[in-house]
Write a protein that holds these residues in place. Structure first.
Motif, mmCIF file in Angstrom:
data_model
loop_
_atom_site.group_PDB
_atom_site.id
_atom_site.type_symbol
_atom_site.label_atom_id
_atom_site.label_comp_id
_atom_site.label_asym_id
_atom_site.label_seq_id
_atom_site.Cartn_x
_atom_site.Cartn_y
_atom_site.Cartn_z
ATOM 1 N N ILE A 50 0.835 -1.213 0.000
ATOM 2 C CA ILE A 50 0.000 0.000 0.000
ATOM 3 C C ILE A 50 0.865 1.255 0.000
ATOM 4 N N TRP A 51 1.862 1.290 0.868
ATOM 5 C CA TRP A 51 2.658 2.508 1.002
ATOM 6 C C TRP A 51 3.695 2.644 -0.107
ATOM 7 N N SER A 54 1.854 4.196 -2.923
ATOM 8 C CA SER A 54 1.443 5.572 -2.668
ATOM 9 C C SER A 54 2.618 6.538 -2.487
ATOM 10 N N LEU A 55 3.671 6.070 -1.826
ATOM 11 C CA LEU A 55 4.772 6.967 -1.442
ATOM 12 C C LEU A 55 6.120 6.639 -2.067
ATOM 13 N N HIS A 100 1.092 10.630 6.593
ATOM 14 C CA HIS A 100 0.472 10.594 5.262
ATOM 15 C C HIS A 100 -0.831 9.812 5.396
ATOM 16 N N LEU A 102 -4.273 8.154 3.530
ATOM 17 C CA LEU A 102 -5.022 7.715 2.359
ATOM 18 C C LEU A 102 -6.504 7.746 2.744
#
Length: 110
Positions: A50-51, A54-55, A100, A102
């Motif tokens: 997931i991260w 996203s990042l 951060h 989501l």
């Protein structure tokens, strides 16, 4: 380093501070009305996929926690379904203000 309880409380404070700008009015009302009965705040090790998506980095569980805020809905006698309202990556280092979030996609306003 912050404890899991402290990270959870901090993430929850940030969620409430930013929810109005990031959730639809309907979702915010739904959460506000049901959070006391079926709401949850769950801290855990960050989920890499997931991260990373996203990042563009994999958060180290030693340094970061993932906090999920949502509602636990009972959909059958023995089955619960979680509705996630925010997934928060937050630093465990109290001097590092990294956070951060989501959010679920907010529908366009008409």
């Amino acid at each position: 380093m912050l404890s899991i309880e402290q990270v959870s409380e901090l993430a929850e404070d940030i969620f409430y501070e930013l929810a109005e700008d990031n959730l639809s009015a309907e979702k915010l009302d739904e959460f506000d009305q049901q959070a006391e009965q079926i709401g949850f705040v769950e801290a855990r090790d960050p989920q890499e996929a997931i991260w990373l998506a996203s990042l563009d980095f994999v958060p180290d569980p030693e340094d970061y926690a993932e906090v999920i805020i949502g509602l636990n809905r009972s959909i059958a006698a023995d089955v619960n379904q979680q509705e996630v309202f925010a997934r928060i990556l937050i630093s465990k280092d109290e001097d590092d203000k990294f956070c951060h979030i989501l959010w679920p996609e907010k529908p366009a306003e008409h």
